[in-house]
Write an enzyme that holds these catalytic residues in place. Structure first.
Site, mmCIF file in Angstrom:
data_model
loop_
_atom_site.group_PDB
_atom_site.id
_atom_site.type_symbol
_atom_site.label_atom_id
_atom_site.label_comp_id
_atom_site.label_asym_id
_atom_site.label_seq_id
_atom_site.Cartn_x
_atom_site.Cartn_y
_atom_site.Cartn_z
ATOM 1 N N CYS A 11 -4.843 28.264 -17.358
ATOM 2 C CA CYS A 11 -5.070 29.720 -17.312
ATOM 3 C C CYS A 11 -5.959 30.088 -16.115
ATOM 4 O O CYS A 11 -5.506 30.031 -14.986
ATOM 5 C CB CYS A 11 -5.635 30.217 -18.637
ATOM 6 S SG CYS A 11 -5.598 32.015 -18.769
ATOM 7 N N HIS A 65 -2.995 27.937 -22.811
ATOM 8 C CA HIS A 65 -4.226 27.225 -23.147
ATOM 9 C C HIS A 65 -3.965 26.010 -24.037
ATOM 10 O O HIS A 65 -4.065 26.124 -25.266
ATOM 11 C CB HIS A 65 -5.181 28.163 -23.896
ATOM 12 C CG HIS A 65 -5.761 29.240 -23.046
ATOM 13 N ND1 HIS A 65 -6.812 29.025 -22.192
ATOM 14 C CD2 HIS A 65 -5.433 30.543 -22.916
ATOM 15 C CE1 HIS A 65 -7.116 30.144 -21.574
ATOM 16 N NE2 HIS A 65 -6.285 31.091 -21.982
ATOM 17 N N GLU A 118 -5.897 23.743 -24.564
ATOM 18 C CA GLU A 118 -7.176 23.383 -25.204
ATOM 19 C C GLU A 118 -7.438 24.180 -26.478
ATOM 20 O O GLU A 118 -8.366 23.875 -27.219
ATOM 21 C CB GLU A 118 -8.332 23.571 -24.203
ATOM 22 C CG GLU A 118 -8.778 25.005 -23.934
ATOM 23 C CD GLU A 118 -7.943 25.740 -22.870
ATOM 24 O OE1 GLU A 118 -6.782 25.337 -22.620
ATOM 25 O OE2 GLU A 118 -8.458 26.725 -22.307
#
Lengths: 184, 288
Positions: free
Chosen positions: A77, A167, A169
């Protein structure tokens, strides 16, 4: 393997956790000296303008550029914006090492943030979380597109550099981290 | 799915500084200083305190102007319980709503049912019970209430320490004691169970209310906050651009005393502070 995560602002803790879950040593990178001894680096999601200002003021631009030019580096991102050569509508870039053109907040405001699922490289049913996400508008011939959502380019790879607009994560799925680190 | 995305946006703001701005010019200064978001409002809290009167949601015109001036997320405040002001801000497609005690309360009993909205909400809290009640209503981000507009960090410290102490109590409590704790704190039991499991709030927790210096920001970060809000502290100081950048820097390098010493040098005069005991109105008492 020792993996650094740029820890100036944003979702760096989530990346550190993902790296640790895969059995690697994760280190916060806040200054130039923290880059020493790293085998790979992750630039996290967050606010790219905020991170960019802090990079500039801490004289981190050159050290990060040198690292990303030679060693495995992944941007997610905001991290993808930091890596990009072109930021649409702006004359400046940050590290400018990855030959792609990105557009900030390409989908709109937080109300346009969304989740999806798709294929990333050889990873199927990968969860895709887009939060005020940028969009990769174009890539040069040397850059391989590894993920698309409809017509939108959402993931790319060019030699040692990886970037995605979503994302990885933010979910428990660490397959993309694992794939990146396998190539590191 | 919305909750997940909205909690996600709050996660992206971590380690950052959210700054109060009253016009597009200030928003650009904040963005250039490295703010991770701006809070658009008509008057900063210290002016609301000075001028008195009813403080309401800002004019949409101003919010749109600020939204067009920056690429970072834009937040704006609504009065506690004023769900129509929230509907209006949602229609303006800003990024985050602060249901804030700094504005005059619209409802002295009930907060907004934030689950009904697509847009994320942040709310203030002085203790764990208050934080969990707001999360129960749908807030995806918590901040200490502190005492806005005073330039005095003491209340923010008290609120953060109270939350931390209460979370330690929850973590140490055996499961059979949680319902009684839920009664004591006035908080939903499932959220107490989550706090016990996680060892922290289930959402991002920022510091706010009275921060005026880089050291204040680093203090709150060292206490365990995920990031900071600075209201009057920046644009009521003698050199806003410089102070804003220094507070951003201090929030990133909050544990590095050498850097903090360097960052804190020559910033000009901080905003004049107020003694909490001498205040006529304490914002933190609003909406519990």
């Amino acid at each position: 393997m020792i993996v650094g995560v740029l820890s100036l602002q944003g979702a760096f803790r989530e990346h550190l956790r993902a790296v640790q879950r895969l059995g690697h040593e994760a280190r916060e990178v806040k200054s130039e000296k923290d880059l020493r001894g790293l085998q790979a680096l992750i630039l996290p999601g967050g606010e790219s303008t905020a991170m960019g200002k802090i990079i500039e003021r801490n004289e981190l631009r050159e050290p990060l550029r040198d690292f990303a030019a030679n060693k495995p580096t992944m941007g997610t991102c905001a991290g993808a914006i930091l890596l990009a050569k072109d930021i649409i509508g702006e004359t400046k870039n940050y590290l400018g090492v990855l030959d792609i053109a990105v557009e900030r907040n390409a989908y709109g405001s937080q109300l346009d943030s969304f989740v999806g699922q798709g294929t990333v490289g050889r990873l199927h049913d990968f969860p895709l979380v887009f939060i005020r996400a940028p969009l990769i508008r174009s890539v040069s011939a040397s850059v391989e597109v590894i993920a698309k959502l409809g017509e939108d380019i959402i993931g790319v790879r060019s030699n040692n550099l990886w970037a995605c607009t979503f994302h990885p994560e933010m979910t428990a799925d660490t397959r993309l981290h694992a794939l990146f680190l396998q190539h590191a | 799915m919305r909750t997940e995305l909205n909690r996600g946006l709050a996660e992206m703001l971590k380690g950052g500084v959210i700054m109060d701005v009253v016009n597009a010019e200030q928003a650009r200064i904040a963005e250039a200083a490295g703010a991770c978001a701006v809070m658009a409002l008509e008057r900063v809290p210290s002016d609301i305190r000075r001028d008195g009167g009813v403080a309401r949601m800002s004019d949409p015109e101003l919010i749109i102007e600020i939204k067009q001036a920056v690429t970072i997320p834009v937040m704006a405040k609504v009065r506690i319980g004023h769900f129509v002001e929230a509907q209006i801000l949602e229609a303006l497609r800003i990024d985050f709503i602060d249901e804030s005690e700094v504005l005059t309360m619209a409802d002295d009993q009930f907060h907004i049912d934030k689950h009904k909205f697509e847009i994320p909400f942040v709310c203030g809290a002085r203790n764990l019970g208050e934080a969990l009640r707001r999360i129960g209503e749908g807030a995806v981000m918590i901040r200490t209430k502190g005492e806005a507009g005073t330039g005095n960090v003491v209340e923010a410290v008290r609120h953060m320490r109270t939350m931390l102490a209460e979370m330690r109590r929850v973590q140490l409590a055996p499961d059979e004691e949680l319902m009684t704790l839920a009664k004591e704190f006035g908080a939903p039991i499932h959220l107490l169970q989550e706090v016990k499991r996680l060892g922290k709030l289930p959402v991002v927790n920022f510091a706010a209310g009275g921060l005026a210096t880089p050291a204040d920001a680093a203090l709150m970060m060292q206490l365990g906050c995920d990031g900071v809000f600075v209201g009057s502290g920046i644009f009521k100081s003698s050199n806003p651009a410089r102070r804003a950048a220094a507070i951003v820097e201090a929030t990133t390098h909050y544990a590095d005393k050498e850097r903090l010493a360097h960052i804190s040098r020559g910033l000009g005069t901080a905003m004049a502070g107020l003694e909490i005991a001498r205040l006529e109105t304490t914002f933190a008492e609003r909406g519990q």
